[in-house]
Write a protein that holds these residues in place. Sequence first.
Motif, mmCIF file in Angstrom:
data_model
loop_
_atom_site.group_PDB
_atom_site.id
_atom_site.type_symbol
_atom_site.label_atom_id
_atom_site.label_comp_id
_atom_site.label_asym_id
_atom_site.label_seq_id
_atom_site.Cartn_x
_atom_site.Cartn_y
_atom_site.Cartn_z
ATOM 1 N N THR A 66 18.667 -13.447 0.379
ATOM 2 C CA THR A 66 18.039 -13.058 -0.886
ATOM 3 C C THR A 66 16.583 -12.649 -0.699
ATOM 4 N N PHE A 67 15.848 -13.385 0.141
ATOM 5 C CA PHE A 67 14.442 -13.053 0.361
ATOM 6 C C PHE A 67 14.304 -11.684 1.012
ATOM 7 N N GLN A 68 15.211 -11.372 1.959
ATOM 8 C CA GLN A 68 15.184 -10.053 2.585
ATOM 9 C C GLN A 68 15.484 -8.957 1.573
ATOM 10 N N HIS A 69 16.399 -9.238 0.635
ATOM 11 C CA HIS A 69 16.691 -8.270 -0.432
ATOM 12 C C HIS A 69 15.431 -7.999 -1.249
ATOM 13 N N PHE A 70 14.778 -9.088 -1.635
ATOM 14 C CA PHE A 70 13.559 -8.938 -2.436
ATOM 15 C C PHE A 70 12.521 -8.121 -1.687
ATOM 16 N N GLN A 71 12.317 -8.433 -0.419
ATOM 17 C CA GLN A 71 11.313 -7.708 0.359
ATOM 18 C C GLN A 71 11.651 -6.227 0.467
ATOM 19 N N ARG A 72 12.908 -5.922 0.690
ATOM 20 C CA ARG A 72 13.324 -4.522 0.828
ATOM 21 C C ARG A 72 13.132 -3.770 -0.488
ATOM 22 N N ILE A 73 13.554 -4.385 -1.581
ATOM 23 C CA ILE A 73 13.432 -3.739 -2.888
ATOM 24 C C ILE A 73 11.955 -3.564 -3.248
ATOM 25 N N ALA A 74 11.157 -4.589 -2.995
ATOM 26 C CA ALA A 74 9.727 -4.513 -3.293
ATOM 27 C C ALA A 74 9.065 -3.425 -2.450
ATOM 28 N N LYS A 75 9.439 -3.334 -1.185
ATOM 29 C CA LYS A 75 8.871 -2.307 -0.309
ATOM 30 C C LYS A 75 9.253 -0.918 -0.804
ATOM 31 N N ASP A 76 10.524 -0.749 -1.188
ATOM 32 C CA ASP A 76 10.983 0.544 -1.712
ATOM 33 C C ASP A 76 10.233 0.930 -2.981
ATOM 34 N N ALA A 77 9.826 -0.075 -3.766
ATOM 35 C CA ALA A 77 9.104 0.181 -5.012
ATOM 36 C C ALA A 77 7.610 0.383 -4.787
ATOM 37 N N GLY A 78 7.150 0.219 -3.538
ATOM 38 C CA GLY A 78 5.745 0.444 -3.244
ATOM 39 C C GLY A 78 4.871 -0.793 -3.368
ATOM 40 N N TYR A 79 5.496 -1.968 -3.494
ATOM 41 C CA TYR A 79 4.734 -3.209 -3.610
ATOM 42 C C TYR A 79 4.193 -3.606 -2.245
ATOM 43 N N LYS A 80 2.949 -4.051 -2.212
ATOM 44 C CA LYS A 80 2.322 -4.507 -0.982
ATOM 45 C C LYS A 80 1.849 -5.942 -1.204
ATOM 46 N N PRO A 81 2.282 -6.893 -0.378
ATOM 47 C CA PRO A 81 1.866 -8.285 -0.574
ATOM 48 C C PRO A 81 0.352 -8.433 -0.520
ATOM 49 N N HIS A 82 -0.158 -9.413 -1.271
ATOM 50 C CA HIS A 82 -1.605 -9.618 -1.369
ATOM 51 C C HIS A 82 -2.218 -9.916 -0.007
ATOM 52 N N TRP A 83 -1.491 -10.618 0.854
ATOM 53 C CA TRP A 83 -2.070 -10.960 2.155
ATOM 54 C C TRP A 83 -2.292 -9.726 3.015
ATOM 55 N N LEU A 84 -1.492 -8.670 2.828
ATOM 56 C CA LEU A 84 -1.740 -7.430 3.571
ATOM 57 C C LEU A 84 -3.010 -6.741 3.081
ATOM 58 N N ASN A 85 -3.237 -6.789 1.772
ATOM 59 C CA ASN A 85 -4.482 -6.241 1.236
ATOM 60 C C ASN A 85 -5.677 -7.013 1.773
ATOM 61 N N LEU A 86 -5.552 -8.349 1.835
ATOM 62 C CA LEU A 86 -6.632 -9.173 2.383
ATOM 63 C C LEU A 86 -6.877 -8.850 3.853
ATOM 64 N N GLN A 87 -5.808 -8.638 4.602
ATOM 65 C CA GLN A 87 -5.934 -8.306 6.013
ATOM 66 C C GLN A 87 -6.759 -7.029 6.195
ATOM 67 N N GLN A 88 -6.482 -6.042 5.364
ATOM 68 C CA GLN A 88 -7.214 -4.778 5.435
ATOM 69 C C GLN A 88 -8.681 -4.976 5.039
ATOM 70 N N GLU A 89 -8.937 -5.771 3.995
ATOM 71 C CA GLU A 89 -10.307 -6.051 3.572
ATOM 72 C C GLU A 89 -11.083 -6.747 4.682
ATOM 73 N N ILE A 90 -10.455 -7.720 5.330
ATOM 74 C CA ILE A 90 -11.118 -8.456 6.410
ATOM 75 C C ILE A 90 -11.458 -7.507 7.551
ATOM 76 N N ARG A 91 -10.508 -6.645 7.917
ATOM 77 C CA ARG A 91 -10.750 -5.685 8.990
ATOM 78 C C ARG A 91 -11.933 -4.777 8.644
ATOM 79 N N GLU A 92 -11.970 -4.270 7.410
ATOM 80 C CA GLU A 92 -13.064 -3.387 6.994
ATOM 81 C C GLU A 92 -14.391 -4.137 6.989
ATOM 82 N N ASP A 93 -14.387 -5.397 6.532
ATOM 83 C CA ASP A 93 -15.614 -6.195 6.512
ATOM 84 C C ASP A 93 -16.145 -6.449 7.921
#
Length: 129
Positions: free
Chosen positions: A46-73
């Motif tokens: 079920t979790f893999q289903h959610f991740q796949r559907i969310a990815k297809d819908a363009g959702y990006k987990p908050h921790w990935l956004n934080l990772q990018q912010e940290i890299r830029e900082d």
Amino acid sequence: MKENDFQEPYRDLMGDIIKKHKKEGGMDNLPGKGKPLNPDYFSGDTFQHFQRIAKDAGYKPHWLNLQQEIREDVLLLADFYEANVTVNIEERLKEINLKVFKYNRLCPPPMQKGPVSMDTIQNVLNKRN
């Protein structure tokens, strides 16, 4: 009397909301209505289903956004250090490390990172040159 005699009946709040929305016609013109689901959605857990559907819908987990912010900082702090702008470097490191701490609470355990230090900044500068 038994203790179970006083329990309230089970209420499915989300189910009630969906049923109400359906009665009001909110489900009539959904995109993809009547089309078969992708068979990939039925493989895995079920979790893999959610991740796949969310990815297809363009959702990006908050921790990935934080990772990018940290890299830029870190890159910005390396630019400041290279230009000999050392004002508030320790304060900026603390702010970055707060983001790292938050990131580590949200991301999968194998992806957790250590705190950022001046050695990290120096390594970034060495990789550039």
